[in-house]
Design an enzyme around this catalytic site. Structure first.
Site, short mmCIF file in Angstrom:
data_model
loop_
_atom_site.label_atom_id
_atom_site.label_comp_id
_atom_site.label_asym_id
_atom_site.label_seq_id
_atom_site.Cartn_x
_atom_site.Cartn_y
_atom_site.Cartn_z
N LYS A 64 0.81 -1.21 0.00
CA LYS A 64 0.00 0.00 0.00
C LYS A 64 0.85 1.27 0.00
CE LYS A 64 -0.50 -0.01 5.06
NZ LYS A 64 0.17 -1.31 5.28
N HIS A 193 1.35 -3.53 14.98
CA HIS A 193 1.89 -2.38 14.24
C HIS A 193 1.94 -1.21 15.22
CE1 HIS A 193 2.91 0.44 11.15
NE2 HIS A 193 2.68 -0.42 10.18
N GLU A 267 6.71 -5.57 8.41
CA GLU A 267 5.97 -5.01 7.28
C GLU A 267 6.46 -3.60 6.93
OE1 GLU A 267 1.96 -5.13 8.59
OE2 GLU A 267 1.91 -7.30 8.85
N ARG A 270 7.52 2.53 4.05
CA ARG A 270 8.29 3.73 3.76
C ARG A 270 9.80 3.49 3.87
NH1 ARG A 270 6.15 7.88 5.97
NH2 ARG A 270 4.40 6.92 7.05
N TYR A 317 -2.51 13.17 4.43
CA TYR A 317 -2.78 11.83 4.93
C TYR A 317 -1.61 11.21 5.71
CZ TYR A 317 -6.53 12.32 1.51
OH TYR A 317 -7.60 12.78 0.79
N ASP A 347 -9.12 24.35 -6.30
CA ASP A 347 -9.51 24.24 -4.90
C ASP A 347 -8.51 25.01 -4.03
OD1 ASP A 347 -10.34 23.53 -2.37
OD2 ASP A 347 -10.56 21.40 -2.83
#
Length: 397
Positions: A64, A193, A267, A270, A317, A347
């Site tokens: 992801k 995690h 896992e 980054r 995010y 925007d």
């Protein structure tokens, strides 16, 4: 069929990747879209650093974080495992010649159709953190291996995850294991995690200690507990911090899990890809704001060809603090001005930063942003009709 991005050309370099030279050779001033410069050798270097500093821990890359097929292929060839959260991520990884044993389906709440796909392709290891998911597995995938995900959060993390995933380690986790036993399901390990972008050195020791207690309880239930998943959270652009975290993890593993028969995985996301991408943006418009009393230049507003709805979604995010680098050829000390950077959409939310100091740049000048490989590419959208950045791939000879 392979993703078209897999067919892209790889450009080779010697010693180190020179971003300025890439810009000159690629004639980026003629490109309307922003450009991601992806250094695949950076991913390789990170993999070897991981092996050197965490020799007992097998990395399962969190897809992801950046689902670029070229990056997935590099890590697959190096022997990494993969943390997948959906059917499409499973498809991507399995399509890169990765065996099911090298995959953990690490989403504790999965649609039934995704479970069916995992079962069809032999992906047996998956996380679970609540009783409803256990009943779902009992009905739809009873032969899977249950990895109980418990909560153990870092005191300092870029993105905490405990509000959404993970059960209480002291009470709920053991209750889930008892339920699995009653349903004759197979619990084979634990998962945790501490939070994405962890900055607390003691977080992993605390999490691993909790895992030890759960392993002991599982053994009382005659479960074959053989998989310890210590999750992610490892920094991607600070190798000194990673070295300190690795030292703490190794000490904790030696203390609580000296048994070599327990497979230990993590896992990282980054960690592998943050520093692999440098984003190059072009200034397509600007505005100067002058002091009404003196007429002197006070603030400069720049409008770039990528923004919050594209790669810079990481600011919203992932709480990323960006670094901007200009590519002016002048070697003189140029005066600096307060600079605001906006994305290209209509925007007003599309503001990248309002507090940079930059020289007075011109329309057509380029600005580079290093460490843009994590949680940027998968979330970018062509909102307002503006294209997401193109990509060029580089690798050391």
């Amino acid at each position: 069929m392979c993703d078209s991005r897999q067919q892209q050309k790889i450009n080779y370099y010697e010693q180190r990747l020179n971003i300025r030279q890439v810009i000159e050779d690629a004639n980026l001033q003629e490109l309307d879209e922003a450009l991601n410069i992806c250094d695949l050798s950076s991913v390789e270097r990170k993999f070897h650093l991981w092996q050197r500093l965490l020799p007992r821990v097998h990395p399962f890359y969190a897809v992801k974080c950046n689902d670029d097929p070229m990056i997935v292929q590099v890590l697959a060839k190096l022997g990494a495992g993969f943390d997948c959260a959906s059917k499409n991520e499973l498809k991507l990884v399995l399509g890169s010649a990765v065996t099911p044993e090298r995959i953990i389906f690490a989403n504790p709440c999965r649609p039934v159709s995704h479970l069916a796909y995992a079962e069809k392709h032999g992906v047996t290891n998956g996380t679970v953190d609540n009783e409803f998911e256990i009943y779902k597995l009992y009905k739809h995938y009873p032969s899977s291996n249950l990895i109980v995900r418990y909560k153990s959060e870092a005191k300092e993390a870029q993105c905490p995850l405990g509000d959404k995933f993970g059960c209480d380690a002291d009470g709920d986790a053991t209750a889930l294991m008892l339920l699995a036993k009653a349903l004759e399901l197979n619990v084979t390990g634990t998962s945790v995690h501490v939070g994405s972008g962890c900055s607390e050195l003691g977080a992993y020791n605390r999490a691993i200690r909790k895992a030890k207690h759960l392993f002991q309880f599982g053994e009382l239930l005659d479960f074959d507990m053989n998989l310890l998943d210590i999750g992610g959270g490892f920094p991607g652009s600070d190798d000194e911090k990673f070295e300190k975290i690795a030292e703490d993890v190794n000490k904790s593993l030696d203390r609580y899990f000296p048994d070599e028969n327990v497979e230990i995985i993590a896992e990282p996301g980054r960690f592998f890809v943050a520093s692999a991408l440098t984003l190059i943006c072009k200034i397509h418009a600007k505005r100067e704001v002058r002091n009404p009393s003196t007429g002197k230049l006070d603030t400069v507003m720049y409008y770039l060809n990528d923004g919050i709805y594209g790669s810079f979604n990481c600011i919203l995010y992932d709480h990323q603090v960006i670094i901007a680098e200009h590519y002016l050829n002048s070697t003189e000390d140029l005066p600096q001005f307060k600079s605001l950077l906006f994305g290209p959409t209509c925007d007003a939310l599309d503001m990248i930063t309002d507090n940079l100091q930059l020289p007075n740049l011109n329309r057509g000048d380029l600005i580079g942003f290093p460490n843009m490989g994590a949680y940027t590419v998968p979330v970018a959208s062509p909102f307002n009709g503006f294209e997401v950045p193109k990509r060029m791939y580089f690798q050391a000879i």
